[in-house]
Design a protein around this motif. Structure first.
Motif, PDB file in Angstrom:
ATOM      1  N   UNK A  37       0.814  -1.214   0.000  1.00  8.03           N
ATOM      2  CA  UNK A  37       0.000   0.000   0.000  1.00  8.03           C
ATOM      3  C   UNK A  37       0.853   1.272   0.000  1.00  8.03           C
ATOM      4  N   UNK A  38       2.074   1.239   0.526  1.00  4.33           N
ATOM      5  CA  UNK A  38       2.810   2.491   0.687  1.00  4.33           C
ATOM      6  C   UNK A  38       4.200   2.528   0.075  1.00  4.33           C
ATOM      7  N   UNK A  39       4.785   1.387  -0.206  1.00  7.79           N
ATOM      8  CA  UNK A  39       6.153   1.424  -0.692  1.00  7.79           C
ATOM      9  C   UNK A  39       6.280   0.998  -2.155  1.00  7.79           C
ATOM     10  N   UNK A  40       5.526  -0.064  -2.525  1.00  7.34           N
ATOM     11  CA  UNK A  40       5.729  -0.633  -3.854  1.00  7.34           C
ATOM     12  C   UNK A  40       5.287   0.354  -4.934  1.00  7.34           C
ATOM     13  N   UNK A  41       5.980   0.361  -6.071  1.00  6.52           N
ATOM     14  CA  UNK A  41       5.502   1.159  -7.198  1.00  6.52           C
ATOM     15  C   UNK A  41       4.128   0.657  -7.631  1.00  6.52           C
ATOM     16  N   UNK A  42       3.312   1.582  -8.124  1.00  9.55           N
ATOM     17  CA  UNK A  42       1.946   1.231  -8.500  1.00  9.55           C
ATOM     18  C   UNK A  42       1.856   0.002  -9.397  1.00  9.55           C
ATOM     19  N   UNK A  43       2.760  -0.043 -10.364  1.00  7.25           N
ATOM     20  CA  UNK A  43       2.701  -1.130 -11.337  1.00  7.25           C
ATOM     21  C   UNK A  43       2.927  -2.490 -10.688  1.00  7.25           C
ATOM     22  N   UNK A  44       3.703  -2.481  -9.628  1.00  6.34           N
ATOM     23  CA  UNK A  44       4.055  -3.739  -8.972  1.00  6.34           C
ATOM     24  C   UNK A  44       3.005  -4.138  -7.933  1.00  6.34           C
ATOM     25  N   UNK A  45       2.377  -3.100  -7.322  1.00  5.42           N
ATOM     26  CA  UNK A  45       1.519  -3.351  -6.164  1.00  5.42           C
ATOM     27  C   UNK A  45       0.369  -4.302  -6.484  1.00  5.42           C
ATOM     28  N   UNK A  46      -0.336  -4.007  -7.582  1.00  6.09           N
ATOM     29  CA  UNK A  46      -1.515  -4.817  -7.891  1.00  6.09           C
ATOM     30  C   UNK A  46      -1.158  -6.284  -8.145  1.00  6.09           C
ATOM     31  N   UNK A  47      -0.160  -6.571  -8.987  1.00  6.37           N
ATOM     32  CA  UNK A  47       0.186  -7.981  -9.181  1.00  6.37           C
ATOM     33  C   UNK A  47       0.599  -8.676  -7.891  1.00  6.37           C
ATOM     34  N   UNK A  48       1.379  -7.992  -7.054  1.00  2.00           N
ATOM     35  CA  UNK A  48       1.788  -8.632  -5.801  1.00  2.00           C
ATOM     36  C   UNK A  48       0.571  -8.937  -4.952  1.00  2.00           C
ATOM     37  N   UNK A  49      -0.342  -7.951  -4.886  1.00  2.00           N
ATOM     38  CA  UNK A  49      -1.551  -8.145  -4.096  1.00  2.00           C
ATOM     39  C   UNK A  49      -2.304  -9.373  -4.595  1.00  2.00           C
ATOM     40  N   UNK A  50      -2.353  -9.533  -5.919  1.00  3.53           N
ATOM     41  CA  UNK A  50      -3.109 -10.662  -6.448  1.00  3.53           C
ATOM     42  C   UNK A  50      -2.403 -11.983  -6.212  1.00  3.53           C
ATOM     43  N   UNK A  51      -1.110 -11.967  -6.288  1.00  3.75           N
ATOM     44  CA  UNK A  51      -0.382 -13.207  -6.008  1.00  3.75           C
ATOM     45  C   UNK A  51      -0.627 -13.645  -4.573  1.00  3.75           C
ATOM     46  N   UNK A  52      -0.600 -12.664  -3.662  1.00  2.00           N
ATOM     47  CA  UNK A  52      -0.853 -13.007  -2.260  1.00  2.00           C
ATOM     48  C   UNK A  52      -2.275 -13.530  -2.098  1.00  2.00           C
TER      49      UNK A  52
END
Lengths: 379, 333
Positions: free
Chosen positions: B118-133
């Motif tokens: 939510x606060x550190x990852x670049x936008x482009x990375x955040x969504x995919x990481x969230x979905x993987x989790x």
């Protein structure tokens, strides 16, 4: 916001792809693991359809019970249904207990059971058998293999007292003098023994308990129950679970039906019975031990009293026998012909011969002859 | 799945207004029918739940009344024995201990991942990481179980020896029995992995709801990014983290197949969490149900009821904590 949504969509698609890919892969993988004991296509060749006498068999037959004889039953049913069109046999391999309950309620034509009917169960069976009572027909025998995993040791001999002490965690190291004495010339490592047993209630556990209690009464003082009685050791669920642990853990020892050891190439222990040479766990050797059994049932009941202390040459004493439970008289008219025809096939030479391929042991000829006679006389 | 809880709409700034006494009907036919239907199904649901509870309590009462041991303190489970003896002490201990281990491992990691997304990852990375989790939450528990038995258990043996060597003095990490890592500790690690996605996903949604003004105000005062998180994000998200953890705890308490595959069950209580042994409610029910007779099943139902009460207590406690911090309730649990 919009950009994020797009990303999300893409990620969802990716995720969906990953999941479906994984599903496809697991679907492929699971096929190999099912029914480790079922031989591949050999069963078809050895059984000629000619030996099956369909008689007046027809319609549907429901049976239920022991999962220990599931692989044998699957083979019989497959061959029988191929030979006799219009007959459908359903064997629900739940457990011995559930099979007997269903039989006594009259919902199945026969039940498979790891142990003979208890007196109170016979009494109860008189309700559903109307004119007769439930009897036990020994149909499938099998060795319980003691599998072990010890790097550098591919031949191991043990006897009943040592086995009892190992499973009771009284012997803790593989290089214990008691084990070394039975294995001359084998280099035993200084490793801890990790004895595995079944975590859930099991007929295999009960049969092991009966054997240890009979062959090593001084070292095994527990009742033969379905629940594992000794305090130590480790547990895993199901024969497959125990086999998987033995396969994985160096220093492990456990017990399961021979088919599991065969399919996962786990080394098995030879048992020193006091005979001329230690007996290996094979179908033939199990048959030799079952041959020493006496029939303890009266009348048409053929319940067996296994001789766990047999010293016959090559006889592997750690065996279990599973029965089919039927009514001696008073079977339901609509299923009687089918039951007789199917059980005749199971007890026939061909029916017994294919057992070996599935890791089971045929019932010895002398007892088998009585089984056939009894099946013919069912009414 | 984890992603059913999040609130997708942007947060309404003030807490929602107190609930109205009852839905007001406009007098139209459709409204009346709808009110009737919803009230009816609500009542029906309660009746069904109540009858299930009555049925289960009745069966449990039968079992407990025939128990020759003490239901609370006996270290054995043998309802088929003569006399029947069974007790839940070992199961209660195992359930609580393995869940505590899971929470201790999972919650800090989950909060960390959520903050990163939510606060550190670049936008482009955040969504995919969230979905993987989130995807981790979709894996069936038996798959975790098999993975745990085949991969995790052999790997954890090394960690166990290490813990024993350097932390053996804590008593808890002392290994007194030989055996592979089929212990409560391993169960805890596996449960931690399993509850990670739920805790992460709910925490992440809560962190995303922190009012932008708070964060900007902190930034305007010269706070670093970590200070922003410490001063505005974490206090705002605390109740959300708690409710997320409770969701995870609920799953850990009730997990069945994964535990049954990984644990070497035995009826002993030992604080040496690296030794094989112990048991949990759900695992015991799964292991014993197949071969149990009717009385044995009643006994298992009784143990299930205890698990139910335990879960109720945990959820109740969580609600209390959240209610006390209502002003911050980002995820109105």
């Amino acid at each position: 916001m919009k950009l994020q949504r797009k990303n999300r969509l893409r990620a969802t698609a990716l995720g969906a792809l990953a999941v479906s890919g994984a599903l496809v892969l697991t679907a492929c993988g699971s096929d190999d693991n099912s029914d480790p004991g079922t031989p591949k296509a050999n069963g078809d060749k050895s059984s000629s359809a000619s030996s099956i006498d369909c008689g007046k068999a027809k319609g549907q037959l429901r049976a239920s019970g022991s999962s220990a004889q599931k692989n044998a039953m699957d083979l019989w049913v497959k061959n029988y249904m191929a030979a006799c069109s219009g007959v459908e046999i359903n064997y629900n391999s739940s457990s011995s207990g559930e099979g007997i309950v269903a039989f006594n309620q009259g919902t199945v034509a026969f039940a498979g059971s790891d142990s003979a009917l208890k007196p109170e169960e016979v009494e109860e069976s008189k309700k559903s058998c109307k004119t007769g009572q439930g009897i036990n027909l020994p149909m499938v025998g099998g060795p319980i293999a003691i599998g072990y995993h010890l790097e550098g040791v591919d031949k191991l001999t043990l006897d009943a007292p040592t086995l009892a002490k190992i499973f009771d965690t009284k012997i803790k190291k593989w290089n214990d003098p008691a084990i070394a004495k039975l294995n001359d010339g084998v280099k035993l490592p200084d490793k801890s023994i990790q004895a595995f047993h079944r975590s859930e209630d099991s007929g295999t556990t009960q049969n092991l308990g009966k054997y240890l209690g009979a062959a090593a009464p001084k070292d095994w003082k527990y009742e033969a129950e379905k629940k594992w009685p000794a305090p130590g050791g480790q547990a895993a669920s199901g024969s497959s679970g125990v086999a998987a642990q033995v396969k994985q853990v160096d220093g492990a020892i456990g017990y399961f039906e021979l088919s599991y050891a065969k399919s996962q190439s786990i080394s098995t222990v030879d048992i020193d019975t006091g005979g001329s040479a230690p007996a290996e766990a094979t179908s033939e050797n199990a048959s030799k031990a079952i041959a020493a059994a006496k029939i303890k049932g009266t009348g048409k009941d053929l319940a067996l009293d296994l001789d766990y202390t047999t010293k016959a040459d090559g006889a592997y004493p750690l065996v279990l026998v599973t029965y089919e439970v039927v009514c001696d008289t008073g079977n339901k008219a609509e299923t009687l012909d089918t039951v007789k025809s199917f059980l005749s096939y199971a007890a026939s030479d061909d029916g017994q011969k294919i057992l070996t391929e599935a890791g089971y042991a045929p019932i010895p000829a002398e007892i088998n002859a009585k089984v056939r006679e009894t099946v013919n006389g069912l009414s | 799945m984890a992603s059913t809880t999040p609130i997708d709409t942007p947060p309404a700034p003030p807490a929602p207004p107190e609930r109205d006494e009852s839905p007001k009907s406009t007098g139209r036919m459709g409204d009346k029918v709808f009110v009737g239907l919803s009230r009816g199904s609500g009542i029906l649901l309660l009746v069904i739940m109540a009858s299930i509870a009555v049925f289960l309590s009745y069966r449990a009462a039968i079992a407990i009344s025939k128990d020759e041991g003490n239901f609370l303190t006996t270290f054995d489970w043998n309802p088929a024995g003569d006399p029947p003896v069974f007790g839940i002490a070992v199961l209660l201990f195992g359930t609580v201990v393995s869940s505590i281990i899971a929470m201790v491992i999972a919650v800090p990691i989950a909060v960390g991942i959520a903050l990163f997304i939510s606060h550190y990852a670049p936008r482009k990375l955040a969504a995919p990481i969230a979905y993987v989790v989130d995807l981790l939450a979709a894996v069936p528990s038996i798959v975790y179980g098999i993975w745990g038995a085949l991969v995790l258990v052999p790997y954890l043996e090394g960690l166990n020896l290490w813990l024993d060597q350097f932390f053996g003095w804590t008593y808890i990490f002392e290994k007194t029995e030989v055996g592979v890592a089929r212990s409560l500790f391993t169960v805890g690690v596996l449960l931690a992995i399993m509850i990670l996605p739920i805790v992460t996903s709910v925490s992440r949604e809560v962190f995303l709801q922190v009012p932008k003004m708070n964060e900007e105000a902190a930034l305007a005062l010269g706070a670093t990014r970590w200070e922003v998180i410490r001063l505005s994000v974490l206090p705002f998200g605390r109740s959300g983290i708690i409710s997320a953890s409770m969701l995870g705890l609920g799953r850990a308490l009730g997990e069945t197949m994964a535990v049954a595959t990984v644990l070497s069950p035995s009826f002993i209580i030992s604080l040496h969490v690296l030794n094989p042994g112990g048991g949990t409610f759900a695992q015991n029910i799964a292991a014993k149900f197949g071969e149990a007779d009717e009385f044995g099943r009643d006994a298992l139902i009784a143990s299930g009821l205890v698990l139910f009460v335990l879960t109720l207590l945990v959820n109740g406690a969580a609600r209390l904590i959240i209610a006390r911090r209502k002003e911050y309730s980002g995820a109105n649990a």
